[in-house]
Scaffold this motif. Structure first.
Motif, PDB file in Angstrom:
ATOM      1  N   GLU A  83       0.817  -1.183   0.110  1.00  0.00           N
ATOM      2  CA  GLU A  83       0.097  -0.037  -0.051  1.00  0.00           C
ATOM      3  C   GLU A  83       0.831   1.214   0.023  1.00  0.00           C
ATOM      4  N   PHE A  84       2.049   1.312   0.738  1.00  0.00           N
ATOM      5  CA  PHE A  84       2.895   2.318   0.648  1.00  0.00           C
ATOM      6  C   PHE A  84       3.858   2.423  -0.374  1.00  0.00           C
ATOM      7  N   ALA A  85       3.849   1.460  -0.900  1.00  0.00           N
ATOM      8  CA  ALA A  85       4.647   1.399  -2.208  1.00  0.00           C
ATOM      9  C   ALA A  85       4.102   2.232  -3.509  1.00  0.00           C
ATOM     10  N   LYS A  86       2.450   2.645  -3.256  1.00  0.00           N
ATOM     11  CA  LYS A  86       1.688   3.295  -4.239  1.00  0.00           C
ATOM     12  C   LYS A  86       2.098   4.585  -3.907  1.00  0.00           C
ATOM     13  N   VAL A  87       2.292   5.069  -2.884  1.00  0.00           N
ATOM     14  CA  VAL A  87       2.635   6.536  -2.379  1.00  0.00           C
ATOM     15  C   VAL A  87       4.044   6.661  -2.932  1.00  0.00           C
ATOM     16  N   GLY A  88       4.919   5.889  -2.531  1.00  0.00           N
ATOM     17  CA  GLY A  88       6.386   6.099  -2.933  1.00  0.00           C
ATOM     18  C   GLY A  88       6.697   6.325  -4.641  1.00  0.00           C
ATOM     19  N   LEU A  89       5.763   5.454  -5.226  1.00  0.00           N
ATOM     20  CA  LEU A  89       6.023   5.342  -6.589  1.00  0.00           C
ATOM     21  C   LEU A  89       5.476   6.506  -7.382  1.00  0.00           C
ATOM     22  N   ALA A  90       4.262   6.940  -6.612  1.00  0.00           N
ATOM     23  CA  ALA A  90       3.661   8.351  -7.305  1.00  0.00           C
ATOM     24  C   ALA A  90       4.560   9.606  -7.000  1.00  0.00           C
ATOM     25  N   LEU A  91       5.188   9.428  -5.919  1.00  0.00           N
ATOM     26  CA  LEU A  91       6.216  10.645  -5.415  1.00  0.00           C
ATOM     27  C   LEU A  91       7.428  10.666  -6.487  1.00  0.00           C
ATOM     28  N   VAL A  92       7.900   9.533  -6.677  1.00  0.00           N
ATOM     29  CA  VAL A  92       9.290   9.342  -7.203  1.00  0.00           C
ATOM     30  C   VAL A  92       9.108   9.582  -8.712  1.00  0.00           C
ATOM     31  N   LEU A  93       8.038   8.907  -9.126  1.00  0.00           N
ATOM     32  CA  LEU A  93       8.028   9.498 -10.786  1.00  0.00           C
ATOM     33  C   LEU A  93       7.531  10.777 -11.102  1.00  0.00           C
ATOM     34  N   GLY A  94       6.761  11.506  -9.992  1.00  0.00           N
ATOM     35  CA  GLY A  94       6.489  12.666 -10.306  1.00  0.00           C
ATOM     36  C   GLY A  94       7.774  13.643 -10.093  1.00  0.00           C
ATOM     37  N   LEU A  95       8.586  13.270  -9.321  1.00  0.00           N
ATOM     38  CA  LEU A  95       9.917  14.059  -9.028  1.00  0.00           C
ATOM     39  C   LEU A  95      10.884  13.890 -10.260  1.00  0.00           C
ATOM     40  N   VAL A  96      11.072  12.745 -10.631  1.00  0.00           N
ATOM     41  CA  VAL A  96      11.791  12.206 -11.907  1.00  0.00           C
ATOM     42  C   VAL A  96      11.393  13.220 -13.050  1.00  0.00           C
ATOM     43  N   GLY A 110      -4.750  18.875 -12.777  1.00  0.00           N
ATOM     44  CA  GLY A 110      -4.889  19.505 -14.041  1.00  0.00           C
ATOM     45  C   GLY A 110      -4.577  20.988 -13.884  1.00  0.00           C
ATOM     46  N   ARG A 111      -5.028  21.430 -12.620  1.00  0.00           N
ATOM     47  CA  ARG A 111      -5.012  22.925 -12.563  1.00  0.00           C
ATOM     48  C   ARG A 111      -3.743  23.333 -11.626  1.00  0.00           C
ATOM     49  N   SER A 112      -3.045  22.310 -11.265  1.00  0.00           N
ATOM     50  CA  SER A 112      -1.590  22.696 -10.671  1.00  0.00           C
ATOM     51  C   SER A 112      -0.778  23.326 -11.557  1.00  0.00           C
ATOM     52  N   ARG A 113      -0.109  24.313 -11.087  1.00  0.00           N
ATOM     53  CA  ARG A 113       0.761  25.067 -11.877  1.00  0.00           C
ATOM     54  C   ARG A 113       2.206  24.768 -11.923  1.00  0.00           C
ATOM     55  N   ASP A 114       2.543  23.784 -11.285  1.00  0.00           N
ATOM     56  CA  ASP A 114       3.815  23.021 -11.399  1.00  0.00           C
ATOM     57  C   ASP A 114       3.805  21.582 -11.919  1.00  0.00           C
ATOM     58  N   ALA A 115       4.767  21.124 -12.376  1.00  0.00           N
ATOM     59  CA  ALA A 115       4.868  19.583 -13.254  1.00  0.00           C
ATOM     60  C   ALA A 115       4.526  18.796 -11.962  1.00  0.00           C
ATOM     61  N   PHE A 116       5.075  18.897 -10.872  1.00  0.00           N
ATOM     62  CA  PHE A 116       5.580  17.983 -10.020  1.00  0.00           C
ATOM     63  C   PHE A 116       3.850  17.652  -9.423  1.00  0.00           C
ATOM     64  N   GLY A 117       3.168  18.777  -9.127  1.00  0.00           N
ATOM     65  CA  GLY A 117       1.949  18.474  -8.693  1.00  0.00           C
ATOM     66  C   GLY A 117       1.095  17.839  -9.606  1.00  0.00           C
ATOM     67  N   PHE A 150       1.975  15.778 -12.313  1.00  0.00           N
ATOM     68  CA  PHE A 150       2.187  14.252 -12.267  1.00  0.00           C
ATOM     69  C   PHE A 150       1.728  13.453 -11.084  1.00  0.00           C
ATOM     70  N   VAL A 151       2.252  14.088 -10.003  1.00  0.00           N
ATOM     71  CA  VAL A 151       1.722  13.300  -8.808  1.00  0.00           C
ATOM     72  C   VAL A 151       0.278  13.027  -8.561  1.00  0.00           C
ATOM     73  N   GLY A 152      -0.402  14.069  -8.846  1.00  0.00           N
ATOM     74  CA  GLY A 152      -1.898  13.939  -8.662  1.00  0.00           C
ATOM     75  C   GLY A 152      -2.294  13.113  -9.723  1.00  0.00           C
ATOM     76  N   GLY A 153      -2.233  13.173 -10.999  1.00  0.00           N
ATOM     77  CA  GLY A 153      -2.367  12.299 -12.036  1.00  0.00           C
ATOM     78  C   GLY A 153      -2.287  10.664 -11.639  1.00  0.00           C
ATOM     79  N   GLY A 154      -0.833  10.388 -10.901  1.00  0.00           N
ATOM     80  CA  GLY A 154      -0.865   9.172 -10.420  1.00  0.00           C
ATOM     81  C   GLY A 154      -1.801   8.677  -9.260  1.00  0.00           C
ATOM     82  N   VAL A 155      -1.671   9.525  -8.454  1.00  0.00           N
ATOM     83  CA  VAL A 155      -2.625   9.296  -7.381  1.00  0.00           C
ATOM     84  C   VAL A 155      -4.243   9.007  -7.867  1.00  0.00           C
TER      85      VAL A 155
END
Length: 396
Positions: A138-151, A324-331, A333-338
Motif C-alpha cells: 500500500e505504501f509502495a503506491k505512495v512512494g512510486l507516485a512521488l518518485v515518478l513525479g519527481l523524476v 490539471g490545475r496545478s501550476r507546477d509539473a510535480f503537482g 504528475f503526482v496528482g495524475g498518478g494518485v
C-alpha cells in the motif's frame, strides 16, 4: 529611522499596534483555511465514516464495536498523516520522495523474509503488535507516485522532453516494487502500480512508441500470471472464479456467489442497516475487507450503493481537477498518478463485488477495513491537498 515596513522587519498589521494577524478570525487564519481543499478533505472523511458504519454492520454480531473503533482510529491517524503531508508542502515532498520510495522497497523486501505473514496464499503483511499488521504494498503506491513525479517534473521544468533513458528509468522505478509484489504474489497491487506508472509517464510526454510498448508488456504480464506458475493455485482460482463460480464451489466460488446474492437481494432501497440476511449471518468471508461493497448493496440497496460510488467518484474527479490545475509539473504528475491509483482500485473492487472482473483482493479506498490501506489513502489526499495549497499560494 523610517517607521514603515522593511524587508527584514515586516509590518505585523496595518494599524501598527504590534498584534499578530494570525489569530482566530484574522485574515491570515482565514487564508490558511482557504489554502486547503475542504471539499476533498470532507469527501474523504465522509467516505471513511460510511466505511466505518459498513464495517460495523459486517462485524458487530461477532466482534461488537471492536472493528468500528479500529476503523475510526485508523481514519483519525490517516487524517493526521494527511495534515502532516500538507504542511510538508511541495518542496518538502520533493525532498523526501526518494526516501519514501526507498523505505517502501525495504518493506517489500522484508515481507519476503521470515518477518512476512502469509494469508490466503499471499505473503503481503508484516505483523507489528497487538494483532496489527503493515502491508508495504500500500505504501509502495505512495512512494512510486512521488518518485515518478519527481523524476519527470525535473525534466519538464528544464523544458526537456523525456527521452528513451528517462522513460526506461521511470519503468525501472515501477518494475522494482511491482516485481517484488508479484513475488508475494499480489497481482492486483502490481497492476495498480503499472497503471499509475503508465499514466504518469504518458502525461509527462514520453514517446508514443514507449507508451504503447509498455501497455502491451503489461497485458503480457497479466496473461503470463494466469497461464504460468507465477501465481499460486489459490491466487489463480480467485482470478478465474468470477467467470465460473461453480468451478470452486467450496472456496472462492462460494464467496463470489454469496456476494452476488447479497447485492442482488438489496433491491432499490436495501434490507435496512444491520438487517442484511447474508451479511448478518456471516455468509461472506472477509466481507469487511475485499467485499465491503456488498454490505452497501444488500443493506442500503441500489440507491445507497450508488451514493457511496458518487462519494468515491467525487474524490477521484476532484484529484484529477486539482492535478490539471496545478501550476507546477510535480503537482500535475503526482496528482495524475494518485488519481489513477484510487480510480483503478475503486473500479476493481466494485467490479469484483459485482462479478464483472476477477477477484484480486484490492481494498476499497477509505471504506474497506485495514490500517495500511487507510493510511495510504489519506497520505494520497495529503499529497493532492499540498498541490492545491501550493497553487492557491501562487494565486494569492
Amino acid at each position: 529611522m523610517p517607521r514603515g515596513a522593511h524587508p527584514d522587519r515586516p509590518l505585523l498589521n496595518p494599524r501598527g499596534d504590534g498584534s499578530r494577524a494570525l489569530r482566530l478570525g484574522g485574515p491570515s487564519f482565514r487564508g490558511s483555511w482557504l489554502r486547503q481543499d475542504l471539499g476533498l478533505l470532507i469527501g474523504a472523511a465522509g467516505t471513511s465514516v460510511v466505511g466505518a458504519l459498513l464495517v460495523w454492520s459486517a462485524t458487530h454480531e461477532s466482534a461488537g464495536t471492536a472493528y468500528l473503533v479500529r476503523h475510526l482510529l485508523n481514519t483519525a491517524i490517516g487524517i493526521v498523516l494527511a495534515i502532516g503531508v500538507t504542511r510538508l508542502g511541495h518542496h518538502g515532498l520533493r525532498l523526501v520522495a526518494p526516501w519514501i520510495y526507498g523505505v517502501s522497497i525495504l518493506g517489500l523486501l522484508a515481507v519476503l523474509t521470515p518477518l512476512g505473514l502469509t494469508v490466503n496464499g499471499s505473503r503481503s503483511w508484516i505483523p507489528v503488535a497487538a494483532g496489527f499488521t503493515v502491508q508495504p504494498s500500500e505504501f509502495a503506491k505512495v512512494g512510486l507516485a512521488l518518485v515518478l513525479g519527481l523524476v519527470f517534473a525535473d525534466r519538464w521544468e528544464r523544458r526537456v522532453a523525456p527521452g528513451t533513458r528517462d522513460v526506461a528509468v521511470g519503468w525501472l522505478l515501477a518494475a522494482i516494487p511491482a516485481g517484488l509484489i508479484m513475488l508475494q504474489p499480489d497481482l492486483g497491487s502490481a497492476v495498480v502500480l503499472g497503471a499509475l506508472a503508465f499514466v504518469v509517464i504518458a502525461v509527462a510526454g514520453a514517446p508514443r512508441r514507449w507508451v504503447l510498448g509498455m501497455a502491451v508488456a503489461a497485458v503480457g504480464l497479466v496473461v503470463a500470471a494466469l497461464t504460468t506458475p507465477l501465481l499460486s493455485d489459490y491466487q489463480r482460482d480467485r482470478l478465474l472464479a468470477f467467470a465460473n463460480p461453480s468451478a470452486d464451489p467450496q472456496g472462492i466460488g462460494y464467496q463470489t456467489r454469496q456476494v452476488r446474492l447479497a447485492i442482488g437481494s438489496g433491491g432499490w432501497w436495501g434490507q435496512g442497516f444491520m438487517e442484511g440476511r447474508q451479511t448478518q449471518a456471516g455468509f461472506i468471508p472477509y466481507q469487511l475487507n475485499d467485499f465491503i461493497f456488498s454490505v452497501a448493496g444488500e443493506e442500503l440497496g441500489f440507491v445507497g450503493a450508488a451514493g457511496l460510488l458518487l462519494l468515491l467518484s467525487f474524490i477521484v474527479v476532484r484529484i484529477f481537477v486539482v492535478a490539471g490545475r496545478s501550476r507546477d509539473a510535480f503537482g500535475r504528475f503526482v496528482g495524475g498518478g494518485v488519481g489513477t491509483w484510487l480510480a483503478f482500485q475503486v473500479f476493481q473492487n466494485v467490479g469484483m463485488n459485482l462479478g464483472v472482473v476477477p477477484v484480486t483482493g484490492l481494498p476499497l479506498p477509505f471504506v474497506s477495513y485495514g490500517g495500511s490501506s487507510m493510511f495510504a489513502s489519506w497520505l494520497a489526499i495529503g499529497i493532492v491537498n499540498a498541490a492545491y495549497a501550493a497553487g492557491h499560494r501562487d494565486r494569492v
